[in-house]
Design an enzyme around this catalytic site. Structure first.
Site, PDB file in Angstrom:
ATOM      1  N   GLY C 486      -5.179   7.957  -0.410  1.00 16.08           N
ATOM      2  CA  GLY C 486      -5.529   8.992   0.564  1.00 16.08           C
ATOM      3  C   GLY C 486      -5.014  10.343   0.119  1.00 16.08           C
ATOM      4  O   GLY C 486      -5.212  11.357   0.773  1.00 16.08           O
ATOM      5  N   GLU C 725       5.535  13.852  -0.695  1.00 18.18           N
ATOM      6  CA  GLU C 725       6.767  13.659   0.070  1.00 18.18           C
ATOM      7  C   GLU C 725       7.281  14.966   0.695  1.00 18.18           C
ATOM      8  O   GLU C 725       7.730  14.969   1.837  1.00 18.18           O
ATOM      9  CB  GLU C 725       7.889  13.098  -0.823  1.00 18.18           C
ATOM     10  CG  GLU C 725       7.454  12.259  -2.014  1.00 18.18           C
ATOM     11  CD  GLU C 725       6.818  10.934  -1.671  1.00 18.18           C
ATOM     12  OE1 GLU C 725       7.321  10.236  -0.782  1.00 18.18           O
ATOM     13  OE2 GLU C 725       5.800  10.579  -2.311  1.00 18.18           O
TER      14      GLU C 725
END
Lengths: 179, 342, 758
Positions: C486, C725
């Site tokens: 994704g 992240e």
């Protein structure tokens, strides 16, 4: 003797035999389909496992995420909580049935691509079917209403702001078309 | 999911007959939103599933007493968006719309909403004991994860709550449940429909196993102008209530002619205390007068490790709901009914 | 620029790029919006059997009996596998360790032994000829246990905390010795904060449940359609565990319905599907239920103790940060939690400590920004508390203590535009108008609060390979065995390949997710663009060199004596820069070389020598506004502005989405997520999407993402730092700090639910 005037499929209890099947007719994406289904087959499993219509997704199988959203007689429902046998005679629209016959994307599908309204793509068919259903139901008047009305469709990637943009784009496009 | 037989009832009488024949091992199915969920969890293990979804119980019509009759098989969505429900019973419309998701509301029926099972984690997990699911097996929720559990009317056997939003409004509106069975038809006042757990938490209502809900009657209501459903939950939508309040006021200027307050998320049934409501009769609609009602409603409350907070939260929610009701139905903002337009 | 050229052979100047840096829609978008993208459980191979997993109801003990033979009598059931009858897999733990496993320890083996390791672990697999029959039969399975006491309560077992004994690639253990004298500095400081922060277990919960369709070929070879973040990791694991040769196992994963770290290691569905398929010599699909998605990995619970102190003037002078996390009995899950506190801001006196407690739970696993979100949640909250002690604006405090180098490693940053990220995000947010005192802003019955935090994440690069096939029709096929969870891998790799090959983007296809492709590490840690993308870039350079050589054979030598440096490669052709008439198309070049295709691959390694002298990190600054209902405690995050210093942004469209999604994750961590463990039974009780809350659309309002330009010639040949992240780090702290600013209450245990504010 059958005590029932309508459908009656045997089964029951913790037997080693499996339930019988019964004939139902569903119109799926415009195509009338006659099928034999067992009582315990959900509409979701019917689509995915028996008809190879895997665009409809199984996210939770308990009506808690909306990934399995399809339109039944024009209304959005969770296909995971729908027993297929109960929908005899109904019209089902799945993500595979939204694009035009020439393959042109439905305005909602196009808007999702344009607005990057997904990442992993797994909740996307459910989001799109839900959004199409919402507009049809007439509940897309404000950002807050869209957010509330789309809250039955989880997106773990967190694409919500883009989904909102996409729905607004598609809504504007359909309004324009209607005008 | 267990192996069950399926039959589609062609009439109310047929449905009732089939249910009786199944002798406790039969279940009606209409929307399926709770039953199919529980079938997959192996919590519900019926031998016979009787499809009542095609019975002619979907209408919403005028009742003889000037109220409104909601067909048992009208969907939650059709009910909530029905113009007469919105106009005359706005708290009911808003309560329904505060529950579940648009998809589930399109499927779920009014009769089924009344018969929803609890969301207690232990009821749902067949690996663990639960007196409601398996009488006599124990209640781990009492010392376990009980954030979603009740603080009013609980027992040593069960601290589960009724999860419905719709029923909280119905309780406040003093609806009546029309049922049909082999012994004919009868009407159950809403307050008598759901039961407290006591020593038999497996019994959740006074519907006989061979009876079917055919309609819900809403009596004429003087409260439409001052009706609110305030729902407090852990996320903004698509979550069950921690605490919810249906508050209805009949005002004469600032003076309260009568008041109704029903609580959700705190008990095994929609919680009402007429004595508490009576405290408001003849009083002005002020926060000072609302506080004693909140105190009275929770006077007998008993909290557990993870849900003590519901007692304080519940009191505050009662006050908020009454304040908003006093301001008028039209001012209320948002699906959770916690705020008003400035 | 000349330095860069000498290192990498080509520059990374963004201004001259054709595709990179331009917002580009996902190339896999049409497949995803039409239902055409196939996920692991959607490969409906012929004669498929369905495996349904039975999970344990107890945490510790021994399985006494399972009524498998009885259940096998159910019509349609082919086999019920249990520890009693399952074929034995490899004996040695080493054979069960995948690329991501800790270096020692005993990875969980499903159906291997009667001894239970945790509640909800698989204890039987019912295989039947339909999904419904398997599910039904599974409901009839009765497992009897001889129970033993279990320990699942971290707080009750803090006395058993111990320093990690294991090691793992990427895990930086806490420094053994303190820097400076933190105790003395703390004692002498003017402003002090000492506090404990706790966060519960969180679950990854991608929307797609794990599933494995093991197709059994006539030749006995297995083709496994698998949900995974690493097809080659899975392939190696299956071969090692089941003693199969690599040529007999192919793992395929073209699409993945979200991972967030849960699919870095092989999940037990692949173990079970292969076990059943090889035993039955049939194709078998095993899917986890949503409930079972709570049964194999999680972000570990953490209890953190912080002591911070600043001098009178607001200079940070002492940091002591201890984190205690849980892990399983069989493995030490390791993530870098505390080290961030030694490098975020300048501080001469620092003590860091990371400890583990073994509990009867499944092994934790990397979950989005593992370690950093945990450590920096606590640290950035404590910094906020300290700034207030010092009566300083929290942003001013951070700017004052800005770190120009990584004091842990004593290295300069390869690039760090955090100061600019503060400036831009604060300006956009309107931070300058923030009153210092809490409970200063109100709207109706809502208290309004503003909070901020910063974040950091490593910019890593790993060894990776890429392959190109250019065909006579001018089409380019690029591939590597990576995955797109994704994140936009398909799209960004297509862009990189088009950019550096000179083939028009419409003529480029990038393929991934097949273990037979050239090597790629697992997709995680924000390193896919830097690793695989760099390989794609390099192999494209080699392609251009080959094409240039072939061009010399074209009749009439249109390029004359031009060198490769004199050429521009674009639109499937090369031409002399400034003189487009002198050109050779790639098709012509291939024809001149009498080739119908050109195939080449290369493996790219990080430039370790260069990287080793620098600290490589991305940074973020996050600003959040919350409104809190003063009476009811309900919290809404009205808006978030985040500025990211993440190197070069290759596809701003998907990059923005990724950061936005990570912010949603941060909001979720701050306010909603909590695995509710019942320690009496040793089991998670809210194991479903209804009761384990993640945000819904109504929870998420305005999110604004800013990318701060960063030029970095060290991190990797692309200058990109990775974005998976960094967007999440710091968000939970910013939201929590905003809740404090609204209410004056410091809630130090996540999630900040309304009951904690009553």
């Amino acid at each position: 003797m059958n005590a029932f005037s309508e459908l009656d499929v045997a089964g029951g209890g913790t037997t080693t035999a499996l339930p019988g099947k019964s004939a139902v007719t569903l119109t799926i994406n415009g195509k009338e389909t006659r099928l034999e289904v067992a009582p315990w087959t959900t509409l979701l499993d019917l689509l995915r496992e028996y008809l190879d219509l895997t665009g409809t997704k199984k996210g939770c199988d308990h009506g808690q995420c909306g990934s399995c959203t399809v339109l039944v007689d024009g209304k959005r429902v969770n296909s995971c909580l729908t027993l297929a046998i109960m929908k005899d005679g109904c019209e089902i629209t799945t993500i595979e049935g939204l694009a035009g016959p020439d393959g042109a994307l439905h305005p909602m599908q196009q808007a999702f691509v344009d607005c990057d309204a997904f990442q992993c793509g797994y909740c996307t068919p459910g989001q799109i079917c839900s959004a199409v259903g919402m507009i049809r139901e007439g509940h897309a008047h404000s950002d807050d209403e869209i957010r509330e009305q789309m809250s039955g469709n989880l997106c773990r990637c967190g694409a919500y702001p883009n989904i909102l943009d996409a729905i607004k784009q598609a809504y504007a496009a359909t309004e324009k078309q209607a005008a | 999911m267990i192996n069950f037989s399926y039959s589609r009832a062609g009439s109310v009488a047929e449905a009732v007959g089939a249910k009786g024949k199944a002798d406790g091992a039969g279940r009606f199915i209409a929307g399926g939103t709770n039953l199919v969920d529980l079938l997959k969890e192996n919590v519900e293990r019926p031998c016979a599933v009787i499809d009542i979804s095609r019975l002619p119980l979907k209408t919403i019509e005028e009742a003889p007493d000037g109220g409104l009759r909601l067909g048992a098989l009208a969907t939650n969505a059709d009910t909530a968006y029905h113009p007469e429900v919105q106009r005359r019973y706005p708290a009911l419309s808003r309560a329904i719309l505060a529950g579940a998701s648009a998809q589930l509301r399109n499927m779920a029926t009014n009769g089924g909403n009344l018969l929803q099972r609890t969301r207690c984690y232990y009821f749902y997990d067949v690996a663990l004991p639960c007196n409601k699911r398996q009488p006599g097996s124990g209640c781990p929720a009492i010392k376990g994860q009980n954030r979603v559990c009740g603080v009013l009317g609980t027992s040593d056997d069960c601290i589960a709550t009724h999860p419905s939003d719709m029923c909280i409004a119905l309780a406040a509106l003093e609806a009546a449940v029309r049922v049909s069975g082999p012994r004919g038809e009868r009407t159950i006042p809403f307050a008598e429909f759901h039961t407290l757990p006591g020593h038999t938490p497996d019994i959740e209502n006074t519907l006989a196993p061979d009876e079917i809900i055919t309609a819900i009657d809403l009596p004429p209501s003087p409260y439409a102008g001052h009706s609110v459903y305030t729902k407090v939950r852990d996320r903004a939508s698509y979550a069950f209530a921690l605490v919810s309040v249906a508050a209805l006021l009949d005002l004469d200027g600032d003076t309260i002619k009568s008041a109704r307050v029903a609580l959700g998320g705190v008990a095994h049934k929609p919680w009402r205390l007429p004595e508490a409501e009576a405290l408001l009769t003849g009083k002005t609609a002020t926060k000072e007068n609302f506080l004693p009602v909140a105190q009275a409603l929770f006077a007998g409350a008993h909290g557990y490790e993870h849900n003590f907070f519901k007692i304080e939260l519940g009191k505050r929610a009662v006050v908020r709901a009454l304040q908003l009701a006093a301001r008028g139905t039209a001012a209320i903002k948002g699906v959770n009914g916690q705020t008003a337009d400035a | 620029m000349s330095v860069l050229k000498s290192i990498f052979g080509q520059d990374v100047d963004t201004t001259s790029s054709t595709y990179l840096g331009k917002p580009t829609s996902r190339v896999d978008g049409p497949a995803k919006v039409t239902g055409g993208a196939k996920y692991a459980a959607e490969f409906n191979v012929p004669n498929l059997l369905y495996g349904y997993i039975v999970s344990s109801g107890a945490a510790r003990g021994t399985i006494r009996s399972i009524n498998a033979a009885e259940v096998e009598q159910v019509s349609g059931v082919v086999k019920v596998f249990t520890h009693d009858n399952a074929p034995k897999t490899a004996y040695l733990d080493r054979s069960h360790r995948d690329q991501i496993a800790p270096d020692s320890g005993s990875p969980f083996r499903p159906l291997y032994q009667a001894e239970l390791e945790y509640s909800f672990q698989p204890v039987a697999l019912v295989v039947a000829d339909s999904f419904e029959a398997a599910r039904y039969a599974a409901s009839l399975v009765k497992v009897e246990y001889d129970l033993k006491p279990h320990e699942t309560d971290l707080r009750a077992n803090l006395g058993k905390a111990h320093p990690p004994t294991d090691t793992r690639a990427g895990y930086v253990s806490a420094p053994k010795k303190p820097r400076g004298t933190p105790d003395e500095a703390y004692a002498a400081a003017a402003h002090k904060v000492e506090a404990e922060y706790s966060q519960p277990i969180e679950f990854h919960l991608p929307m797609e449940s794990y599933a494995s369709t093991a197709a059994y070929g006539e030749d006995g070879k297995l083709t496994i359609y698998q949900k995974t973040q690493g097809v080659q990791n899975c392939q190696e694991y299956v071969c090692s565990v089941f003693g199969l040769s690599s040529g007999d196992v192919q793992v395929i994963s073209p699409y993945m319905g979200g991972g967030f770290g849960s699919g870095l290691r092989p999940t037990y569905d692949i173990y079970l599907s292969v076990l059943a398929a090889t035993a039955l010599k049939r194709s078998v699909r095993v899917s986890m239920t949503r409930q079972q998605m709570f049964s194999f990995s999680h972000r570990p619970e953490a209890i953190q103790h912080l002591k911070l102190a600043a001098r009178e003037d607001g200079m940070l002078d002492s940091v002591t940060h201890t984190a205690i996390e849980e892990t399983s009995q069989n493995e030490e899950y390791l993530e870098t939690v505390v080290n961030w506190s030694g490098l975020m801001y300048n501080c001469p006196n620092v003590r860091l400590d990371h400890q583990l407690v073994n509990l009867d739970l499944a092994s934790p696993a990397d979950m989005r920004a593992p370690g950093a979100v945990t450590g920096l949640y606590a640290y950035e909250c404590a910094v906020d508390e300290l700034a207030y002690q010092a009566k300083m604006d929290p942003l001013a405090f951070r700017e004052k203590n800005y770190a120009e180098k990584d004091q842990n490693a004593d290295k300069i940053f390869s690039s760090k535009e955090l100061r600019e990220a503060y400036r831009q995000a604060a300006a956009r947010f309107g931070w300058k108008d923030r009153p210092l005192e809490p409970r200063s802003m109100k709207k109706g019955s809502d208290l309004i609060g503003w909070g901020m935090a910063s974040g950091s994440w490593e910019a890593m690069q790993g060894k990776a390979a890429a392959k190109l096939v250019l065909t006579a029709d001018g089409k380019l096929l690029a591939s590597s065995a990576t995955s797109d969870i994704g994140t936009g891998t398909y799209t960004v790799m297509t862009m990189i390949a088009a950019e550096f090959s000179g083939v028009a983007i419409e003529d480029v296809t990038f393929q991934l997710g097949d273990s037979s492709m050239v090597y790629s590490p697992v997709e995680g840690g924000s390193w896919t663009v830097s690793s695989v993308g760099s390989a794609v870039k390099t192999v494209c350079g080699e392609l251009r060199a080959r094409l240039f050589k072939l061009a010399g054979k074209v009749d009439g030598a249109p390029l004359g004596d031009a060198t490769i440096e004199d050429l521009t490669f674009a639109n499937g052709a090369m031409h002399v820069t400034g003189n487009p008439v002198r050109n050779v198309t790639y098709t012509e070049a291939l024809r001149a070389g009498k080739l119908d295709r050109l195939e080449l691959d290369t493996t790219e390694l990080p430039q370790l020598a260069k990287q080793a002298t620098h600290a490589l990190y991305s940074h973020s600054s996050v600003f959040a506004e919350v409104s809190v209902d003063e009476d009811l405690g309900t919290i809404h995050v009205n808006r978030v502005v985040s500025a990211i210093a993440g190197g070069r942004i290759l596809n701003p469209k998907t990059a923005r989405s990724q950061i936005m999604g990570a912010i949603v994750w941060g909001i979720s961590m701050a306010l909603e997520e909590e695995g509710m463990l019942d320690d009496h039974v040793g089991r998670f009780m809210n194991h479903n999407y209804a009761e384990y809350h993640i945000p819904v659309a109504a929870d998420i309002h305005d999110i604004e993402v800013i990318f701060v330009p960063e030029h970095d010639e060290v991190v990797n040949p692309l200058g990109a730092k990775g974005l998976g992240e960094i967007g999440m780090v710091g968000v939970a702290a910013a939201v929590t700090n905003a809740v404090w600013h609204a209410t004056g209450k410091r809630v130090r245990s996540l999630p900040v639910t309304l009951d904690k504010l009553l």
